[in-house]
Design a protein around this motif. Structure first.
Motif, mmCIF file in Angstrom:
data_model
loop_
_atom_site.group_PDB
_atom_site.id
_atom_site.type_symbol
_atom_site.label_atom_id
_atom_site.label_comp_id
_atom_site.label_asym_id
_atom_site.label_seq_id
_atom_site.Cartn_x
_atom_site.Cartn_y
_atom_site.Cartn_z
ATOM 1 N N ALA A 119 0.830 -1.208 0.000
ATOM 2 C CA ALA A 119 0.000 0.000 0.000
ATOM 3 C C ALA A 119 0.866 1.260 0.000
ATOM 4 N N ILE A 120 1.938 1.234 0.795
ATOM 5 C CA ILE A 120 2.854 2.381 0.848
ATOM 6 C C ILE A 120 3.543 2.569 -0.501
ATOM 7 N N GLU A 121 3.978 1.470 -1.092
ATOM 8 C CA GLU A 121 4.637 1.538 -2.407
ATOM 9 C C GLU A 121 3.684 2.112 -3.458
ATOM 10 N N SER A 122 2.396 1.829 -3.308
ATOM 11 C CA SER A 122 1.397 2.339 -4.258
ATOM 12 C C SER A 122 1.025 3.787 -3.995
ATOM 13 N N GLY A 123 1.490 4.327 -2.846
ATOM 14 C CA GLY A 123 1.271 5.751 -2.580
ATOM 15 C C GLY A 123 0.387 6.082 -1.398
ATOM 16 N N ALA A 124 0.063 5.104 -0.546
ATOM 17 C CA ALA A 124 -0.788 5.380 0.618
ATOM 18 C C ALA A 124 -0.104 6.359 1.574
ATOM 19 N N ASP A 125 -0.893 7.269 2.127
ATOM 20 C CA ASP A 125 -0.376 8.266 3.070
ATOM 21 C C ASP A 125 -0.639 7.861 4.515
ATOM 22 N N ALA A 126 -1.605 6.961 4.712
ATOM 23 C CA ALA A 126 -1.983 6.529 6.056
ATOM 24 C C ALA A 126 -2.466 5.082 6.009
ATOM 25 N N LEU A 127 -2.181 4.342 7.076
ATOM 26 C CA LEU A 127 -2.670 2.972 7.209
ATOM 27 C C LEU A 127 -3.454 2.874 8.507
ATOM 28 N N GLY A 128 -4.574 2.134 8.470
ATOM 29 C CA GLY A 128 -5.410 1.998 9.650
ATOM 30 C C GLY A 128 -5.355 0.599 10.238
ATOM 31 N N PHE A 129 -5.268 0.535 11.569
ATOM 32 C CA PHE A 129 -5.229 -0.726 12.300
ATOM 33 C C PHE A 129 -6.425 -0.761 13.245
ATOM 34 N N VAL A 130 -7.284 -1.768 13.092
ATOM 35 C CA VAL A 130 -8.536 -1.810 13.830
ATOM 36 C C VAL A 130 -8.373 -2.577 15.140
ATOM 37 N N PHE A 131 -8.616 -1.871 16.246
ATOM 38 C CA PHE A 131 -8.538 -2.493 17.571
ATOM 39 C C PHE A 131 -9.926 -2.664 18.194
ATOM 40 N N ALA A 132 -10.959 -2.417 17.413
ATOM 41 C CA ALA A 132 -12.343 -2.579 17.866
ATOM 42 C C ALA A 132 -12.898 -3.890 17.317
ATOM 43 N N GLN A 133 -14.104 -4.251 17.751
ATOM 44 C CA GLN A 133 -14.737 -5.474 17.253
ATOM 45 C C GLN A 133 -14.935 -5.373 15.741
ATOM 46 N N GLY A 171 -4.805 4.100 14.728
ATOM 47 C CA GLY A 171 -5.471 3.059 15.505
ATOM 48 C C GLY A 171 -6.948 3.370 15.609
ATOM 49 N N VAL A 172 -7.791 2.405 15.250
ATOM 50 C CA VAL A 172 -9.247 2.620 15.247
ATOM 51 C C VAL A 172 -9.868 2.006 16.501
ATOM 52 N N PHE A 173 -10.611 2.844 17.243
ATOM 53 C CA PHE A 173 -11.233 2.420 18.501
ATOM 54 C C PHE A 173 -12.722 2.768 18.496
ATOM 55 N N VAL A 174 -13.516 1.968 19.199
ATOM 56 C CA VAL A 174 -14.960 2.238 19.332
ATOM 57 C C VAL A 174 -15.350 2.170 20.810
ATOM 58 N N ASN A 175 -15.720 3.321 21.363
ATOM 59 C CA ASN A 175 -16.201 3.400 22.755
ATOM 60 C C ASN A 175 -15.265 2.690 23.737
ATOM 61 N N LYS A 196 -23.913 3.276 10.735
ATOM 62 C CA LYS A 196 -23.360 1.989 11.168
ATOM 63 C C LYS A 196 -24.238 0.809 10.742
ATOM 64 N N GLY A 197 -23.555 -0.286 10.369
ATOM 65 C CA GLY A 197 -24.231 -1.536 10.072
ATOM 66 C C GLY A 197 -23.896 -2.497 11.193
ATOM 67 N N LYS A 198 -23.434 -3.678 10.841
ATOM 68 C CA LYS A 198 -23.035 -4.643 11.873
ATOM 69 C C LYS A 198 -21.859 -4.097 12.679
ATOM 70 N N TYR A 199 -20.943 -3.411 11.971
ATOM 71 C CA TYR A 199 -19.792 -2.807 12.635
ATOM 72 C C TYR A 199 -19.810 -1.306 12.377
ATOM 73 N N ARG A 200 -19.017 -0.570 13.180
ATOM 74 C CA ARG A 200 -18.903 0.885 12.986
ATOM 75 C C ARG A 200 -17.909 1.159 11.877
ATOM 76 N N GLY A 201 -18.304 0.997 10.643
ATOM 77 C CA GLY A 201 -17.378 1.208 9.529
ATOM 78 C C GLY A 201 -17.012 -0.100 8.873
ATOM 79 N N GLY A 202 -16.459 0.008 7.664
ATOM 80 C CA GLY A 202 -16.047 -1.190 6.936
ATOM 81 C C GLY A 202 -17.208 -1.993 6.399
ATOM 82 N N ASN A 203 -18.377 -1.344 6.261
ATOM 83 C CA ASN A 203 -19.565 -2.064 5.801
ATOM 84 C C ASN A 203 -19.804 -1.963 4.292
ATOM 85 N N GLY A 204 -18.973 -1.165 3.623
ATOM 86 C CA GLY A 204 -19.041 -1.095 2.162
ATOM 87 C C GLY A 204 -20.232 -0.347 1.601
#
Length: 207
Positions: A17-31, A56-60, A125-133
């Motif tokens: 992703a970095i090689e392709s030009g990404a400026d930020a990467l997200g790591f999910v620590f929530a359900q 770092g992605v957190f939910v409540n 929000k769907g089943k999760y807070r984000g990543g639901n497409g």
């Protein structure tokens, strides 16, 4: 145009992703089906460029737990994707992305309640807070409300519609997770196409 690839779970995807030009990467620590252990995230982050945004992605989550994970994983940006209050959201030493679910124009009024460095606008929000497409209705975005704010557009973005989303929202950054996956796994080809599409909008604006 800056790009964040969220839901990183292995070093190969991160480096590609970095090689392709990404400026930020997200790591999910929530359900989430993309959840990663802080220790595993730390092993990946340790191999990444210092100036990259490692989010770092957190939910409540509690402040104590967030700060502990920051220390273990080495993230340098906190994303709050739940019902965190304005007071809670500004209580960290690291930059904070406050995510807001946008179902109607009224939801955008919450932008004025917070004083964070970045705001991520996501679909409801769907089943999760984000990543639901799923995308929200970009036509409700009010330029006056967004003015002077670093907006990250998320929710249902993919290589086919990211250019349209950028035109509609004029964001600071775009964020994608499920839109660059195939059968639930990150697809390196889709990541490259997404980044290329988003970055090409920047070139068009310069003309």
């Amino acid at each position: 145009m800056k790009v964040k690839i969220c839901g990183i779970r292995d070093i190969k995807t991160a480096l590609s992703a970095i090689e392709s030009g990404a400026d930020a990467l997200g790591f999910v620590f929530a359900q989430s089906k993309r959840r990663i252990d802080p220790e595993e995230a730390g092993k990946i982050i340790h191999q990444l460029p210092e100036d990259l945004l490692k989010v770092g992605v957190f939910v409540n989550e509690t402040k104590e737990t967030i700060e502990k994970i920051v220390e273990i994983a080495g993230i340098n940006v906190i994303q709050l994707h739940g019902d965190e209050t304005p007071e809670f959201s500004c209580g960290f030493s690291l930059p904070v992305i406050k995510a807001l679910s946008v179902g109607s124009a009224e939801d955008l009024s919450k932008l004025d309640e917070y004083s964070n460095e970045y705001f991520l606008l996501d679909s409801p929000k769907g089943k999760y807070r984000g990543g639901n497409g799923v995308s929200f209705d970009w036509s409700i975005l009010n330029e006056n409300l967004l003015l002077g704010k670093k907006i990250i557009l998320a929710g249902g973005l993919n290589p086919e519609n990211v250019a349209e989303g950028i035109k509609a929202a004029s964001p600071y950054m775009v964020d994608v997770s499920s839109g660059v996956e195939t059968e639930g796994k990150k697809d390196l080809g889709k990541i490259k196409r997404f980044i290329d599409e988003a970055k090409s909008m920047e070139k068009e604006e310069v003309k």
